[in-house]
Write a protein that holds these residues in place. Structure first.
Motif, PDB file in Angstrom:
ATOM      1  N   TRP A   4       0.640  -1.121  -0.010  1.00 12.45           N
ATOM      2  CA  TRP A   4       0.010  -0.109   0.063  1.00 12.45           C
ATOM      3  C   TRP A   4       0.985   0.914  -0.072  1.00 12.45           C
ATOM      4  O   TRP A   4       0.575   2.236  -0.712  1.00 12.45           O
ATOM      5  CB  TRP A   4      -0.943  -0.058   1.341  1.00 12.45           C
ATOM      6  CG  TRP A   4      -1.596   1.282   1.204  1.00 12.45           C
ATOM      7  CD1 TRP A   4      -3.007   1.394   0.620  1.00 12.45           C
ATOM      8  CD2 TRP A   4      -1.546   2.369   2.265  1.00 12.45           C
ATOM      9  NE1 TRP A   4      -3.544   2.559   0.942  1.00 12.45           N
ATOM     10  CE2 TRP A   4      -2.734   3.100   1.964  1.00 12.45           C
ATOM     11  CE3 TRP A   4      -0.526   2.650   3.005  1.00 12.45           C
ATOM     12  CZ2 TRP A   4      -2.781   4.376   2.356  1.00 12.45           C
ATOM     13  CZ3 TRP A   4      -0.636   3.875   3.518  1.00 12.45           C
ATOM     14  CH2 TRP A   4      -1.995   4.775   3.485  1.00 12.45           C
ATOM     15  N   ILE A   5       1.821   1.468   0.802  1.00 12.09           N
ATOM     16  CA  ILE A   5       2.873   2.350   0.847  1.00 12.09           C
ATOM     17  C   ILE A   5       3.528   2.529  -0.578  1.00 12.09           C
ATOM     18  O   ILE A   5       3.766   3.759  -1.092  1.00 12.09           O
ATOM     19  CB  ILE A   5       3.896   2.264   2.085  1.00 12.09           C
ATOM     20  CG1 ILE A   5       3.002   2.298   3.275  1.00 12.09           C
ATOM     21  CG2 ILE A   5       4.893   3.304   2.006  1.00 12.09           C
ATOM     22  CD1 ILE A   5       4.019   1.984   4.586  1.00 12.09           C
ATOM     23  N   LYS A   6       4.036   1.626  -1.149  1.00 14.89           N
ATOM     24  CA  LYS A   6       4.678   1.738  -2.588  1.00 14.89           C
ATOM     25  C   LYS A   6       3.768   2.153  -3.497  1.00 14.89           C
ATOM     26  O   LYS A   6       4.047   3.132  -4.246  1.00 14.89           O
ATOM     27  CB  LYS A   6       5.138   0.320  -2.986  1.00 14.89           C
ATOM     28  CG  LYS A   6       6.433  -0.199  -2.345  1.00 14.89           C
ATOM     29  CD  LYS A   6       6.945  -1.566  -2.786  1.00 14.89           C
ATOM     30  CE  LYS A   6       8.003  -1.831  -2.081  1.00 14.89           C
ATOM     31  NZ  LYS A   6       8.488  -3.198  -2.572  1.00 14.89           N
ATOM     32  N   LYS A   7       2.551   1.840  -3.386  1.00 21.96           N
ATOM     33  CA  LYS A   7       1.477   2.353  -4.363  1.00 21.96           C
ATOM     34  C   LYS A   7       1.319   3.843  -4.131  1.00 21.96           C
ATOM     35  O   LYS A   7       0.936   4.535  -5.114  1.00 21.96           O
ATOM     36  CB  LYS A   7       0.293   1.586  -4.198  1.00 21.96           C
ATOM     37  CG  LYS A   7       0.178   0.205  -4.881  1.00 21.96           C
ATOM     38  CD  LYS A   7      -1.196  -0.670  -4.736  1.00 21.96           C
ATOM     39  CE  LYS A   7      -1.142  -1.973  -5.383  1.00 21.96           C
ATOM     40  NZ  LYS A   7      -2.239  -2.585  -5.400  1.00 21.96           N
ATOM     41  N   LEU A   8       1.078   4.179  -2.819  1.00 14.85           N
ATOM     42  CA  LEU A   8       1.130   5.515  -2.315  1.00 14.85           C
ATOM     43  C   LEU A   8       2.260   6.413  -2.895  1.00 14.85           C
ATOM     44  O   LEU A   8       1.766   7.515  -3.777  1.00 14.85           O
ATOM     45  CB  LEU A   8       0.600   5.719  -0.841  1.00 14.85           C
ATOM     46  CG  LEU A   8       0.487   7.150  -0.366  1.00 14.85           C
ATOM     47  CD1 LEU A   8      -0.622   7.885  -0.968  1.00 14.85           C
ATOM     48  CD2 LEU A   8       0.442   7.020   1.015  1.00 14.85           C
ATOM     49  N   LYS A   9       3.426   6.109  -2.960  1.00 14.59           N
ATOM     50  CA  LYS A   9       4.553   6.770  -3.489  1.00 14.59           C
ATOM     51  C   LYS A   9       4.507   6.700  -4.863  1.00 14.59           C
ATOM     52  O   LYS A   9       4.799   7.909  -5.414  1.00 14.59           O
ATOM     53  CB  LYS A   9       5.809   5.768  -2.906  1.00 14.59           C
ATOM     54  CG  LYS A   9       6.254   5.940  -1.604  1.00 14.59           C
ATOM     55  CD  LYS A   9       7.491   5.351  -1.042  1.00 14.59           C
ATOM     56  CE  LYS A   9       7.826   5.641   0.296  1.00 14.59           C
ATOM     57  NZ  LYS A   9       9.269   4.933   0.574  1.00 14.59           N
ATOM     58  N   ILE A  10       4.097   5.767  -5.506  1.00 15.85           N
ATOM     59  CA  ILE A  10       4.021   5.960  -6.938  1.00 15.85           C
ATOM     60  C   ILE A  10       3.004   6.762  -7.372  1.00 15.85           C
ATOM     61  O   ILE A  10       3.338   7.476  -8.361  1.00 15.85           O
ATOM     62  CB  ILE A  10       3.679   4.492  -7.418  1.00 15.85           C
ATOM     63  CG1 ILE A  10       4.865   3.354  -7.433  1.00 15.85           C
ATOM     64  CG2 ILE A  10       3.207   4.725  -9.113  1.00 15.85           C
ATOM     65  CD1 ILE A  10       4.437   2.076  -7.875  1.00 15.85           C
ATOM     66  N   ILE A  12       1.966   9.457  -5.574  1.00 16.17           N
ATOM     67  CA  ILE A  12       2.354  11.098  -5.338  1.00 16.17           C
ATOM     68  C   ILE A  12       3.325  11.233  -6.503  1.00 16.17           C
ATOM     69  O   ILE A  12       3.347  12.594  -6.911  1.00 16.17           O
ATOM     70  CB  ILE A  12       2.844  10.865  -4.124  1.00 16.17           C
ATOM     71  CG1 ILE A  12       1.736  10.700  -2.893  1.00 16.17           C
ATOM     72  CG2 ILE A  12       3.814  12.183  -3.730  1.00 16.17           C
ATOM     73  CD1 ILE A  12       2.296  10.776  -1.584  1.00 16.17           C
ATOM     74  N   THR A  13       4.266  10.363  -6.824  1.00 17.06           N
ATOM     75  CA  THR A  13       5.240  10.789  -7.920  1.00 17.06           C
ATOM     76  C   THR A  13       4.655  11.205  -9.199  1.00 17.06           C
ATOM     77  O   THR A  13       4.928  11.965  -9.649  1.00 17.06           O
ATOM     78  CB  THR A  13       6.356   9.472  -7.939  1.00 17.06           C
ATOM     79  OG1 THR A  13       6.913   9.250  -6.704  1.00 17.06           O
ATOM     80  CG2 THR A  13       7.247   9.811  -9.159  1.00 17.06           C
ATOM     81  N   ILE A  14       3.779  10.210  -9.503  1.00 17.34           N
ATOM     82  CA  ILE A  14       2.842  10.589 -10.688  1.00 17.34           C
ATOM     83  C   ILE A  14       2.224  11.943 -10.715  1.00 17.34           C
ATOM     84  O   ILE A  14       2.264  12.706 -11.509  1.00 17.34           O
ATOM     85  CB  ILE A  14       1.934   9.261 -10.980  1.00 17.34           C
ATOM     86  CG1 ILE A  14       2.739   8.082 -11.596  1.00 17.34           C
ATOM     87  CG2 ILE A  14       1.076   9.846 -12.383  1.00 17.34           C
ATOM     88  CD1 ILE A  14       1.974   6.983 -11.771  1.00 17.34           C
ATOM     89  N   ALA A  15       1.522  12.344  -9.583  1.00 14.05           N
ATOM     90  CA  ALA A  15       0.849  13.433  -9.428  1.00 14.05           C
ATOM     91  C   ALA A  15       1.961  14.452  -9.626  1.00 14.05           C
ATOM     92  O   ALA A  15       1.559  15.626 -10.301  1.00 14.05           O
ATOM     93  CB  ALA A  15       0.076  13.438  -8.127  1.00 14.05           C
ATOM     94  N   LEU A  16       3.091  14.538  -8.892  1.00 13.34           N
ATOM     95  CA  LEU A  16       4.038  15.382  -9.055  1.00 13.34           C
ATOM     96  C   LEU A  16       4.507  15.815 -10.352  1.00 13.34           C
ATOM     97  O   LEU A  16       4.822  16.880 -10.967  1.00 13.34           O
ATOM     98  CB  LEU A  16       5.182  15.367  -8.018  1.00 13.34           C
ATOM     99  CG  LEU A  16       4.845  15.291  -6.551  1.00 13.34           C
ATOM    100  CD1 LEU A  16       6.068  14.968  -5.713  1.00 13.34           C
ATOM    101  CD2 LEU A  16       4.508  16.761  -6.457  1.00 13.34           C
TER     102      LEU A  16
END
Length: 136
Positions: A4-10, A12-16
């Protein structure tokens, strides 16, 4: 939980990345100017020869631009094209326009086609980095 944390980081990265791309594109739009070039052939569409004199065509097209409050720079030209299998040449007018909008350019082009009995005019659109230079 780690997945879940890895998916959240991905996410957030895509959004940035998306936000950065939008920002760069916005900066590009704010630093550039719309630029149109309109090419007007002077041969009559029905007779495939020039009916209106070049000077009368210039007067007519210039007036269309003035009546639409669009500034321009005009050049003369000569075009070549194939018509019924043979080469045809025609005098042309070329108008450079900065800072106008597509709707105005299409409206002007429609008026030109009607007034000069043209099937079409060629409109080239681009954005460019332009500035007025004023010496100090």
């Amino acid at each position: 939980m780690v997945l879940w944390i890895k998916k959240l980081k991905i996410a957030i990265t895509i959004a940035l990345i998306f936000i950065i791309i939008i920002g760069v594109y916005g900066l590009y739009l704010s630093l550039t100017t719309e630029h149109y070039t309109i090419y007007v052939g002077l041969n009559d569409k029905d007779q495939n020869k020039q009916i209106i004199s070049t000077s009368d065509a210039i007067e007519t097209v210039d007036e269309i631009f003035f009546n639409n409050s669009v500034d321009f720079t005009r050049f003369g030209g000569k075009g070549e094209f194939k018509f019924n299998g043979s080469e045809s040449y025609e005098n042309s007018l070329v108008y450079e326009v900065y800072g106008s909008d597509r709707e105005s350019i299409e409206n002007i082009s429609s008026q030109i086609c009607k007034q000069l009995n043209q099937k079409s005019v060629l409109i080239r659109y681009e954005r460019s980095f332009s500035t007025f230079y004023t010496p100090s």
